[in-house]
Design a protein around this motif. Structure first.
Motif, short mmCIF file in Angstrom:
data_model
loop_
_atom_site.label_atom_id
_atom_site.label_comp_id
_atom_site.label_asym_id
_atom_site.label_seq_id
_atom_site.Cartn_x
_atom_site.Cartn_y
_atom_site.Cartn_z
N THR A 1 0.83 -1.21 0.00
CA THR A 1 0.00 0.00 0.00
C THR A 1 0.86 1.25 0.00
OG1 THR A 1 -1.77 -1.15 1.19
CG2 THR A 1 -1.80 1.25 1.23
N ALA A 2 1.91 1.24 0.82
CA ALA A 2 2.81 2.39 0.89
C ALA A 2 3.49 2.64 -0.45
CB ALA A 2 3.86 2.17 1.98
N ALA B 1 5.34 13.59 -0.30
CA ALA B 1 3.95 13.99 -0.08
C ALA B 1 3.15 12.96 0.70
CB ALA B 1 3.27 14.26 -1.42
N THR B 2 3.66 11.77 0.83
CA THR B 2 2.94 10.70 1.52
C THR B 2 3.28 10.68 3.00
OG1 THR B 2 2.95 9.34 -0.49
CG2 THR B 2 2.52 8.22 1.58
N THR B 3 2.28 10.52 3.84
CA THR B 3 2.51 10.45 5.28
C THR B 3 2.20 9.05 5.80
OG1 THR B 3 0.24 11.06 5.87
CG2 THR B 3 1.80 12.86 5.49
N MET B 4 2.71 8.74 6.97
CA MET B 4 2.41 7.46 7.59
C MET B 4 0.92 7.36 7.91
SD MET B 4 5.03 5.44 7.70
CE MET B 4 4.57 4.22 8.95
N GLN B 5 0.29 8.50 8.21
CA GLN B 5 -1.15 8.50 8.47
C GLN B 5 -1.92 8.03 7.24
OE1 GLN B 5 -2.86 9.32 11.39
NE2 GLN B 5 -4.69 8.63 10.29
N GLU B 6 -1.53 8.54 6.07
CA GLU B 6 -2.19 8.12 4.83
C GLU B 6 -1.97 6.65 4.55
OE1 GLU B 6 -2.21 11.56 1.58
OE2 GLU B 6 -0.25 11.33 2.52
N ILE B 7 -0.76 6.19 4.81
CA ILE B 7 -0.44 4.78 4.59
C ILE B 7 -1.33 3.91 5.47
CG2 ILE B 7 1.34 3.02 4.88
CD1 ILE B 7 3.40 5.22 4.13
N ALA B 8 -1.49 4.31 6.74
CA ALA B 8 -2.32 3.54 7.66
C ALA B 8 -3.77 3.55 7.21
CB ALA B 8 -2.20 4.13 9.07
N GLY C 1 -0.84 3.31 14.81
CA GLY C 1 0.14 2.64 15.67
C GLY C 1 0.58 1.31 15.10
N ALA C 2 -0.34 0.62 14.43
CA ALA C 2 0.00 -0.66 13.81
C ALA C 2 0.96 -0.46 12.65
CB ALA C 2 -1.26 -1.38 13.33
N ALA C 3 0.73 0.60 11.86
CA ALA C 3 1.63 0.90 10.74
C ALA C 3 3.04 1.17 11.26
CB ALA C 3 1.11 2.10 9.96
N TYR D 1 4.23 0.06 14.02
CA TYR D 1 4.72 -1.18 14.61
C TYR D 1 5.52 -1.99 13.58
CZ TYR D 1 4.48 -5.88 16.70
OH TYR D 1 4.77 -7.13 17.19
N TYR D 2 5.02 -2.03 12.35
CA TYR D 2 5.69 -2.78 11.30
C TYR D 2 6.78 -1.97 10.61
CZ TYR D 2 2.07 -6.32 11.78
OH TYR D 2 1.26 -7.30 12.27
N PHE D 3 6.56 -0.68 10.46
CA PHE D 3 7.53 0.21 9.80
C PHE D 3 7.61 1.50 10.60
CE2 PHE D 3 5.78 -2.42 6.34
CZ PHE D 3 6.95 -2.94 5.81
N PRO D 4 8.67 1.70 11.36
CA PRO D 4 8.76 2.88 12.23
C PRO D 4 8.86 4.20 11.49
CG PRO D 4 10.82 1.62 12.24
CD PRO D 4 9.81 0.78 11.55
N SER D 5 9.04 4.16 10.16
CA SER D 5 9.14 5.39 9.39
C SER D 5 8.94 5.08 7.91
CB SER D 5 10.51 6.05 9.59
OG SER D 5 11.53 5.22 9.05
#
Length: 228
Positions: free
Chosen positions: A23-24, A35-42, A50-52, A54-58
């Protein structure tokens, strides 16, 4: 429903990790890495933020996983090819071009590799500590390609490093090459390999042993070649 995190060592955990990973990459390709944030990836993955993490810290950790995926695929391709009766020229060509093949559809995304070259402490710097293991494995591909050839020990150590450096330089050109199927870079790679093979016979001469030894010592001192 928001997915909860699972132990990555379990089958379900690995499935979740791979889902977030794919997905990321899709988001990076759509709108760019910055332009992509971890929030969007989650959100796109259907997992809690938090789960995102957990698997990828950044986001950088996701790109590092992408590098690992590309490297593993190159190793698989080359291992199968080297097991046959291919000539040295064919083996070197496969080792060189297989990396380009992996980058074919993601040239823009892979530009991140070189963006941080001047920042050694950045985890994505192609010359930094964060990518040291990938560099080692990428160099090992060339070491495996020449393994059958008879040559002085120092040349066996030097040549894979030189070929890796050549590949990295060509990869920069490849990422910016606008010719169809990046043919300019492909032709340059083929020409460079032809020249390398012609010079290899000269490099093996005993009279050049002091030169090879000096180059080897410089690379060891620079920690570009820790083996001796």
């Amino acid at each position: 429903m928001t997915m909860v995190k699972s132990d990555p060592s379990t089958g379900k955990g690995e499935q979740t990790r791979q889902h977030i990973f794919r997905t990321a990459l899709a988001l990076f390709r759509e709108q760019g890495f910055d332009a992509t944030t971890m929030q969007e990836i989650a959100l796109r993955s259907g997992v809690a933020k938090g789960a995102a993490y957990y698997y990828f810290p950044s986001k950088e950790a996701i790109i590092q996983a992408y590098y690992e995926t590309i490297q593993a695929e190159q190793e698989r391709i080359c291992s199968e090819a080297f097991a046959g009766s291919a000539s040295l020229k064919a083996r070197l060509s496969i080792a060189m071009h297989s990396k380009f093949d992996q980058a074919q559809e993601d040239r823009k995304l892979l530009g991140v590799v070189f963006r941080y070259t001047g920042e050694p402490s950045h985890p994505l710097s192609c010359l930094g500590a964060g990518t040291a293991e990938i560099r080692r494995r990428a160099t090992q591909v060339f070491r495996d390609a020449i393994a059958r050839e008879k040559m002085p020990r120092d040349l066996q150590l030097l040549l894979p490093v030189a070929l890796w450096a050549l590949q990295m330089g060509l990869l920069v050109m490849y990422l910016y090459d606008s010719s169809q199927d990046q043919r300019r870079t492909r032709r340059l790679a083929n020409g460079a390999l032809d020249l390398t093979l012609k010079l290899l016979g000269l490099a093996k001469l005993p009279v050049l042993k002091p030169v090879r030894s000096r180059i080897l010592a410089l690379l060891v001192e620079a920690e570009l070649l820790p083996e001796s």
